[in-house]
Write an enzyme that holds these catalytic residues in place. Structure first.
Site, PDB file in Angstrom:
ATOM      1  N   CYS A  74       0.827  -1.205   0.000  1.00  0.00           N
ATOM      2  CA  CYS A  74       0.000   0.000   0.000  1.00  0.00           C
ATOM      3  C   CYS A  74       0.865   1.261   0.000  1.00  0.00           C
ATOM      4  CB  CYS A  74      -0.918  -0.007   1.222  1.00  0.00           C
ATOM      5  SG  CYS A  74      -2.078   1.372   1.247  1.00  0.00           S
ATOM      6  N   CYS A  78       0.347   4.555   7.090  1.00  0.00           N
ATOM      7  CA  CYS A  78      -0.317   4.397   8.395  1.00  0.00           C
ATOM      8  C   CYS A  78       0.620   3.650   9.341  1.00  0.00           C
ATOM      9  CB  CYS A  78      -1.646   3.667   8.216  1.00  0.00           C
ATOM     10  SG  CYS A  78      -2.660   4.387   6.895  1.00  0.00           S
ATOM     11  N   CYS A  81       0.309  -0.193  10.323  1.00  0.00           N
ATOM     12  CA  CYS A  81      -0.174  -1.177   9.351  1.00  0.00           C
ATOM     13  C   CYS A  81       0.932  -2.025   8.727  1.00  0.00           C
ATOM     14  CB  CYS A  81      -0.969  -0.459   8.260  1.00  0.00           C
ATOM     15  SG  CYS A  81      -1.780  -1.619   7.143  1.00  0.00           S
ATOM     16  N   CYS A 118     -16.582  -9.595   4.967  1.00  0.00           N
ATOM     17  CA  CYS A 118     -15.942  -8.292   4.768  1.00  0.00           C
ATOM     18  C   CYS A 118     -14.654  -8.469   3.973  1.00  0.00           C
ATOM     19  CB  CYS A 118     -15.564  -7.662   6.104  1.00  0.00           C
ATOM     20  SG  CYS A 118     -16.924  -7.500   7.239  1.00  0.00           S
ATOM     21  N   CYS A 149     -19.532  -6.450   3.045  1.00  0.00           N
ATOM     22  CA  CYS A 149     -18.840  -5.241   3.498  1.00  0.00           C
ATOM     23  C   CYS A 149     -17.523  -5.184   2.743  1.00  0.00           C
ATOM     24  CB  CYS A 149     -18.591  -5.322   5.006  1.00  0.00           C
ATOM     25  SG  CYS A 149     -17.608  -3.952   5.661  1.00  0.00           S
ATOM     26  N   CYS A 209     -19.519   1.655   8.365  1.00  0.00           N
ATOM     27  CA  CYS A 209     -18.771   0.983   9.430  1.00  0.00           C
ATOM     28  C   CYS A 209     -17.534   1.836   9.672  1.00  0.00           C
ATOM     29  CB  CYS A 209     -18.392  -0.431   8.986  1.00  0.00           C
ATOM     30  SG  CYS A 209     -17.301  -1.288  10.154  1.00  0.00           S
ATOM     31  N   ARG A 281     -18.203  -3.164  17.579  1.00  0.00           N
ATOM     32  CA  ARG A 281     -17.464  -4.401  17.294  1.00  0.00           C
ATOM     33  C   ARG A 281     -16.150  -4.481  18.065  1.00  0.00           C
ATOM     34  NH1 ARG A 281     -16.964  -5.034  11.505  1.00  0.00           N
ATOM     35  NH2 ARG A 281     -19.065  -5.854  11.652  1.00  0.00           N
TER      36      ARG A 281
END
Ligand code: SAM
Ligand code: DTB
Ligand code: SF4
Length: 335
Positions: A74, A78, A81, A118, A149, A209, A281
């Protein structure tokens, strides 16, 4: 302790100084949410239980299974991550999965008892040609009778509508940490970008979400500020994932101070009280929790989990262990 993302060289465009739809009404000030956190533990749990029972069956927990349909490489930085190209060494980078393999994974999730499937992709945002392939996946998941999702990063004009037309139920897009902490964790985009995508998802009629991560060295006030930001969205998210940081070696957060388990439970309780009708969640970090701590999270108002032995790149409790825990606690699955 504040931990910085390793690089902030990418240009950032501020999309909106003050997101219009997502933060219109201030229902909760940070101070009010912090006052919840500051309550004696039993008083906080009592209030959370009252709110939970007024709005939900307190003994039912929804189960979603995750699949990483495009892993690693990616462009974003972040700081927590495993999938950022800045921190992974390249071994984990994969292409977008083929439709057949996704359908097989969804069938297996359904057979194990998941109600929602998801799919996550390690993108800053999807290219149109990739989105078309994800749309086929969404349709196939829906055809199996599962809720769908996806979490694909930031969306461009028209992309949310295409997902809505495909029948997508939920779009996951987290605001991750308190606004005042965001730049310490992520340098390649800002929270206004996240709100821009959340507005697009909401406008397209897809359920939202949206949650965050705790245990990244933030203060209690920071956690309160994150919860207030979620609760103050014009329409609060239907689903609020609270992730406990899973420290990933090689990321800027690898040595973040773990959060006190009771503080994690307090965060769940604060989410429950401030977002009474949202599903809360208990998300990443469950594998590192014992059964008693998870039970406390359900008592605090969590009523949804990720189900299946893998999150995106890290482990999650085996489905059998969750089944056994649900049995012991008298929890029934909410499909
Ligand atoms: N690229 C997309 C995005 O950023 O929205 C989708 C995938 S991203 C991995 C989804 C969410 O997973 C992040 O927003 C973050 O809240 C959570 N997450 C990622 N790594 C994590 C970690 N190590 N511990 C806890 N939560 C994590
Ligand atoms: C969310 O809030 N948590 C999930 C899901 N949305 C996509 C992801 C958790 C990822 C944990 C780290 C990993 O497995 O890579
Ligand atoms: Fe990319 Fe999402 Fe990971 Fe950020 S959280 S590096 S956007 S996959």
């Amino acid at each position: 302790m504040t931990v910085s993302a390793s690089s902030k060289t990418s240009p950032i465009t501020l999309v909106k100084a003050c997101p219009a739809k997502t933060a219109a009404a201030q229902r909760w000030t940070t101070e009010q949410v912090q006052a919840l956190f500051d309550l004696p533990f039993s008083d906080l749990m009592f209030r959370a239980q009252q709110v939970h029972r007024a709005n939900f069956d307190a003994n039912a927990v929804q189960r979603s299974t995750l699949l990483s349909i495009k892993t690693g490489g990616c462009s974003e930085d972040c700081g927590y991550c495993s999938q950022s190209a800045r921190y992974d060494k390249g071994e984990g980078r994969e292409e977008l999965m083929e439709l057949n393999a996704v359908v097989e994974a969804a069938k297996a999730a359904k057979a194990k008892g998941a109600g929602r499937f998801c799919m996550g992709a390690a993108w800053r945002g999807p290219k149109d040609k990739d989105l078309d392939r994800v749309i086929e996946m969404v349709k196939a998941v829906k055809d199996l009778g599962l809720e769908s999702c996806v979490t694909l990063g930031m969306l461009k004009e028209g992309q949310a509508e295409k997902l809505a037309d495909a029948g997508l139920d939920y779009y996951n897009h987290n605001i991750d940490t308190a606004p005042e902490n965001y730049d310490n964790v992520i340098g390649t985009h800002n929270q206004a970008h996240r709100f821009d995508t959340l507005d697009k998802v909401r406008d397209a009629g897809i359920k939202v979400c949206c949650g965050g991560i705790v245990g990244m060295g933030e203060s209690r006030r920071g956690r309160a500020s994150l919860i207030a930001e979620l609760a103050n969205m014009e329409t609060p998210p239907e689903s609020v994932p609270i992730n406990n940081l899973v420290p990933i070696p090689g990321t800027p957060m690898e040595n973040a101070e773990p959060i006190d388990p009771f503080e994690f439970v307090r965060t769940i309780a604060a989410a429950r009280i401030t977002m009474p009708t949202s599903m809360v969640r208990l998300s990443a970090g469950r594998q590192q929790m014992d059964d008693a701590l998870q039970a406390m999270c359900f008592l605090a108002g969590a009523n949804s989990i990720f189900y299946g032995d893998k999150l995106l790149t890290t482990g999650n409790p085996e489905a059998d262990r969750d089944e056994a825990l649900f049995q012991r606690l008298g929890i029934k699955p909410l499909v």
